[in-house]
Design a protein around this motif. Structure first.
Motif: not given
Ligand code: HSO
Ligand code: ZN
Length: 443
Positions: A17, A323, A325, A327-328
């Motif tokens: 992030s 990460a 999530s 998904e990430e």
């Protein structure tokens, strides 16, 4: 070295992030393979073997493997004494053989695909084995009878007629009994006692005693990989290869359900392969103490394992990526395209549908990569270096090729012929059009 023996065995860490695009790209990058440089180095070795055959091969084996030998290959029947094993090793190999064979036999394409594309126009496709295959089984820091299984079994079930093993000999000129036992199991027609670029060259061109093959398979060091790439590009050799191989890799995705000891053990099982092994942990929303627990386990377990000196170096080059999530995490993994992907995730099985790029996937807490490396049934010869984007791992179809065929009736040609004649005219290829019209006129 004793000086850094006390230093913690730790991975580097970054956060998806907060990092820049460039930093993300750097995390995805593998060490440079320097293939041009390596190809230049192996060129003289390959041409020596090509020109001087067995003599060069024996000289190079004396030089690189310190083995003085009078013959290049062992041919069947293999002696009982060459494959003497303890009962438990033999039993383990037999069980692995059965599982790997079961899974690879199911992949074999024995049926003919037949499609009538127009009335009277039948197109088909059928598989045939590649007749002669060369299977490279690395020596070096570990003996790898498992690689002999992973390459030999699909060759056997695909129906290859000539299966040549190549593996570096021990200094006394012998081959490890485990590899000889597998050679016997899969019906290998020769065991070439050589390694490196010289072994690849011998199989690609053939020598007085080494059979020439049509395709060379198997992992190996930079020398082996460069030699495979070189012979593949030589139309005189007329040989293909499975895929370009780089250092082995694993990417582990872990969330709050992950058992720190299991995750650490999986990372280390890859890290012990070599100092250049690539090990990545993607942590999904892991609280600091959970991540610390994993890192402490890596350090603790590594110190108690036999190949700690290798792991110290490979772990130091390894990375932890945070990460926010699943998904990430999976998006990062898909971009990395790991050779092995291990999912320590809640409902891991549900997430597999999101995987686009990986050599082989290991789902849930009780599926260590070790099982796929040895005995569950899947193959361990997998694309590395990001090649999982476009390559499959070695499988039964890697040892076959497909032939297409067609049969057209006169009614079929009446319908299809004018289409073809028009396209041939359009390309200005009158003889093509003529081959159709001459028949249409004769009907
Ligand atoms: N993980 C290695 C295969 C292997 N592991 C052989 C143990 N022996 C590369 O996929
Ligand atoms: Zn392994």
């Amino acid at each position: 070295a004793p000086a850094d023996a006390d230093a913690p065995i730790r991975m580097r860490s970054s956060d998806l992030s907060t990092i820049s695009r460039e930093e993300r790209a750097a995390l995805l990058r593998r060490p440079v393979l320097k293939s041009d440089e390596m190809i230049a180095k192996v060129k003289p070795i390959v041409s020596e073997v090509r020109q001087r055959g067995d003599t060069a091969l024996l000289e190079l084996t004396a030089k690189f493997d310190k083995a003085q030998m009078s013959s290049t290959c062992i041919f069947p029947p293999y002696s009982k004494s060459s494959m003497e094993l303890s009962a438990d090793i033999k039993d383990a190999i037999d069980k692995a053989y059965a599982n790997i064979k079961k899974f690879h036999a199911a992949q074999s394409d024995g049926s003919t695909l037949k499609v009538e594309t127009m009335p009277g126009v039948v197109c088909s496709r059928f598989a045939r084995p590649i007749a002669r295959v060369g299977l490279y089984i690395p020596g070096g820091t570990a003996i790898l009878p498992s690689t002999a299984l992973m390459l030999g079994i699909p060759a056997q079930v695909a129906g290859c007629k000539e299966i040549v093993f190549a593996t570096p000999p021990r200094p006394d000129g012998s081959i490890t009994p485990e590899v000889m036992y597998v050679a016997q199991l899969v019906g290998a027609s020769a065991v070439l006692k050589a390694g490196g670029a010289q072994a690849v060259a011998a199989m690609a061109y053939g020598t007085e005693t080494v059979p020439k093959v049509d395709k060379v398979f198997g992992p190996g060091n930079q020398w082996v990989t460069a030699a495979k790439m070189l012979v593949q590009n030589d139309t005189d050799a007329l040989v293909s290869i499975d895929m370009p191989a780089g250092p082995s890799e694993v990417l582990v995705i872990a969330d709050h359900t992950a058992n720190p000891a299991f995750v650490a053990a999986d990372l280390l099982s890859q890290a012990e392969h070599g100092v250049d092994s690539q090990v990545v942990l993607v942590a999904v929303n892991l609280p600091e103490d959970h991540l610390n627990a994993i890192e402490n386990e890596v350090d603790k377990q590594a110190r108690a394992l036999p190949r700690v000196d290798i792991m110290r170096q490979s772990v130091a080059k390894s990375i932890i990526v945070r990460a926010s999530s699943v998904e990430e995490a999976i998006a990062f993994s898909n971009d990395y395209a790991p050779e092995h992907l291990i999912m320590h995730l809640e409902d891991a099985g549900q997430q597999v549908k999101l995987i686009d790029n990986a050599g082989s996937v290991f789902v849930g807490p009780y599926t260590p990569e070790s099982c796929g490396d040895y005995a569950s049934g899947t193959n361990h010869t997998l694309p590395t270096n990001g090649y999982a984007r476009q390559f499959s791992g070695v499988n039964t179809l890697s040892f076959q090729k497909h032939i297409t065929s067609q049969e057209i009736t006169s009614d079929g040609l009446k319908v299809l012929g004018p289409v073809v004649a028009t396209l041939a005219d359009c390309e200005g290829l009158g003889a093509h059009a003529n081959a159709v019209r001459i028949r249409l006129r004769a009907m």
